[in-house]
Structure formats: C-alpha cells, structure tokens
Motif scaffolding. Structure first.
Motif, short mmCIF file in Angstrom:
data_model
loop_
_atom_site.label_atom_id
_atom_site.label_comp_id
_atom_site.label_asym_id
_atom_site.label_seq_id
_atom_site.Cartn_x
_atom_site.Cartn_y
_atom_site.Cartn_z
N PRO A 72 0.84 -1.20 0.00
CA PRO A 72 0.00 0.00 0.00
C PRO A 72 0.88 1.25 0.00
O PRO A 72 2.05 1.20 0.40
CB PRO A 72 -0.80 -0.11 1.29
N PRO A 73 0.32 2.37 -0.45
CA PRO A 73 1.10 3.62 -0.42
C PRO A 73 1.56 3.94 0.99
O PRO A 73 0.88 3.63 1.97
CB PRO A 73 0.11 4.67 -0.91
N ALA A 74 2.71 4.57 1.09
CA ALA A 74 3.26 4.96 2.39
C ALA A 74 2.38 6.04 3.04
O ALA A 74 1.60 6.71 2.36
CB ALA A 74 4.68 5.48 2.22
N PHE A 75 2.54 6.19 4.33
CA PHE A 75 1.82 7.23 5.06
C PHE A 75 2.21 8.60 4.52
O PHE A 75 3.39 8.90 4.37
CB PHE A 75 2.16 7.16 6.56
N ALA A 76 1.21 9.42 4.22
CA ALA A 76 1.46 10.79 3.76
C ALA A 76 0.86 11.78 4.75
O ALA A 76 1.58 12.58 5.36
CB ALA A 76 0.88 10.99 2.36
N THR A 77 -0.46 11.71 4.91
CA THR A 77 -1.16 12.58 5.86
C THR A 77 -2.23 11.77 6.57
O THR A 77 -2.68 10.73 6.06
CB THR A 77 -1.84 13.77 5.16
N THR A 78 -2.67 12.26 7.69
CA THR A 78 -3.76 11.59 8.41
C THR A 78 -5.03 11.63 7.60
O THR A 78 -5.77 10.64 7.54
CB THR A 78 -3.94 12.24 9.80
N ALA A 79 -5.29 12.74 6.92
CA ALA A 79 -6.51 12.85 6.10
C ALA A 79 -6.51 11.82 4.98
O ALA A 79 -7.53 11.16 4.71
CB ALA A 79 -6.63 14.26 5.53
N GLU A 80 -5.37 11.64 4.32
CA GLU A 80 -5.28 10.66 3.23
C GLU A 80 -5.44 9.25 3.80
O GLU A 80 -6.12 8.40 3.20
CB GLU A 80 -3.93 10.82 2.51
N LEU A 81 -4.84 8.98 4.93
CA LEU A 81 -4.96 7.68 5.58
C LEU A 81 -6.42 7.38 5.91
O LEU A 81 -6.91 6.28 5.65
CB LEU A 81 -4.12 7.66 6.86
N ALA A 83 -9.10 8.61 4.47
CA ALA A 83 -9.84 8.40 3.22
C ALA A 83 -9.62 6.98 2.72
O ALA A 83 -10.57 6.31 2.29
CB ALA A 83 -9.41 9.42 2.17
N ARG A 84 -8.39 6.50 2.79
CA ARG A 84 -8.08 5.13 2.37
C ARG A 84 -8.77 4.12 3.29
O ARG A 84 -9.36 3.14 2.83
CB ARG A 84 -6.57 4.92 2.38
N PHE A 85 -8.71 4.36 4.60
CA PHE A 85 -9.38 3.48 5.55
C PHE A 85 -10.88 3.44 5.29
O PHE A 85 -11.49 2.37 5.26
CB PHE A 85 -9.10 3.94 6.98
N ASP A 86 -11.49 4.60 5.10
CA ASP A 86 -12.94 4.65 4.86
C ASP A 86 -13.33 3.88 3.60
O ASP A 86 -14.33 3.16 3.59
CB ASP A 86 -13.41 6.10 4.75
N ALA A 87 -12.54 4.03 2.54
CA ALA A 87 -12.83 3.30 1.29
C ALA A 87 -12.68 1.79 1.50
O ALA A 87 -13.52 1.00 1.06
CB ALA A 87 -11.90 3.79 0.18
N ASN A 88 -11.62 1.39 2.19
CA ASN A 88 -11.41 -0.03 2.47
C ASN A 88 -12.51 -0.59 3.37
O ASN A 88 -12.99 -1.70 3.16
CB ASN A 88 -10.04 -0.25 3.10
N ALA A 89 -12.91 0.19 4.37
CA ALA A 89 -13.96 -0.25 5.29
C ALA A 89 -15.29 -0.40 4.56
O ALA A 89 -16.02 -1.37 4.80
CB ALA A 89 -14.09 0.74 6.45
N ALA A 90 -15.60 0.51 3.67
CA ALA A 90 -16.84 0.42 2.90
C ALA A 90 -16.82 -0.80 1.98
O ALA A 90 -17.82 -1.52 1.87
CB ALA A 90 -17.06 1.70 2.09
N ALA A 91 -15.69 -1.05 1.33
CA ALA A 91 -15.58 -2.22 0.46
C ALA A 91 -15.70 -3.51 1.26
O ALA A 91 -16.36 -4.46 0.84
CB ALA A 91 -14.25 -2.18 -0.30
N GLY A 92 -15.07 -3.54 2.43
CA GLY A 92 -15.16 -4.72 3.29
C GLY A 92 -16.58 -4.96 3.76
O GLY A 92 -17.07 -6.10 3.73
#
Length: 164
Positions: A72-81, A83-92
């Motif tokens: 997965p992409p490296a940590f950049a910002t908390t906001a980006e993290l 957004a990625r978590f929310d997308a993954n959680a919705a897909a799951g």
C-alpha cells in the motif's frame, strides 16, 4: 441467524472504534517507533488502514500470495490515511453484506510463493485474520499513541483520557 448477520454489527463497531484511533495519528510522528524492532507509527497506521480491504479480498478470492502483492502507499497525511481506511472499510462491509453461508464456508489460503501459512474457511479467516488482526494492531497503535502523549479515545469503554 446467518454468520454474516452476526458479523456485520461487530464489523461496524470495530471499524468505528479503529477510525477514532486513526484520527489521532500525529503526522509529525509518522517515522517514530518505540523500539528498533518495532515498525514506525506511520507504517503501523497504513497496515491498519489496509486491513478492512483484506475482508473484501478474502471474500472474492480463495488465496492470496503475499510475495506478489503490491505494497500500500506509504503514510502521507492523516486525512489521506482516513480516506483510504474509509474506502477499504466500505468495500469490506459491502463484501460482507453480500456474503452467503456458502461463501463463508469456502477454504481460503494465505501463502508466500510455495509456502502455505494456513488454509481455513473464509468465515474463520474473517474473524481471526481480519477482525482479530485489526483489533490487535489497533491496541498496538494505542500504545504508540500513549507513548507520544496523544489522548486515547474510548474503545470498549472510557479510556483514561475520555469519559465515553
């Protein structure tokens, strides 16, 4: 009651709790680690944010070879993290909501090349390798945050920093 129907409320609770922890990631501390053998805070957060994706992936495959998986992409910002978590959680969640008892009974394997780490029914994989794994690393994140003097949110009840 179908296994899926018992897992959905548990999934929702654990995702909401995990998000509260991820919201508190101090960007300035992404490279910090409590010990030389520990992963950096940002890497731990990225791993946690990816775990809900494993639920969707487990329900759509019969195995995964970690030797060929992209990182997965490296940590950049908390906001980006988040957004990625929310997308993954919705897909799951969507994958779990669609799962049938037959889907959950299928065997699933984790491998690295020819080495098979385990094979288990998908339903067992979701509970142990996905949800328990998420909870384990969230607790680890809680220790990291505590060591960085970041107030902890409530989890299964109040923390020393929250009333609820």
């Amino acid at each position: 009651m179908a296994v899926r129907d018992s897992m959905l409320p548990e999934y929702d609770q654990e995702i909401a709790t995990t998000r509260r922890f991820l919201e508190r990631i101090p960007e300035r501390d992404a490279g910090w680690r409590p010990h030389a053998k520990s992963m950096p805070l940002g890497d731990l957060a990225v791993h946690i944010a990816a775990l809900p994706w494993w639920l969707a992936m487990t329900l759509t495959t019969t195995e995964v070879d970690v030797a060929t998986m992209p990182q997965p992409p490296a940590f950049a910002t908390t906001a980006e993290l988040l957004a990625r978590f929310d997308a993954n959680a919705a897909a799951g969640r969507a994958a779990l909501a669609r799962a049938t008892e037959a889907d959950l009974a299928l065997a699933w394997s984790l491998r690295s090349g020819a080495q098979v780490f385990f094979t288990a029914p998908r339903g067992a994989v979701l509970r142990s390798f996905v949800l328990s794994h998420l909870i384990h690393h969230r607790a680890q994140l809680g220790v990291y945050l505590r060591l960085r003097d970041v107030p902890l949110p409530f989890c299964y009840g109040p923390s020393a920093d929250s009333a609820g």
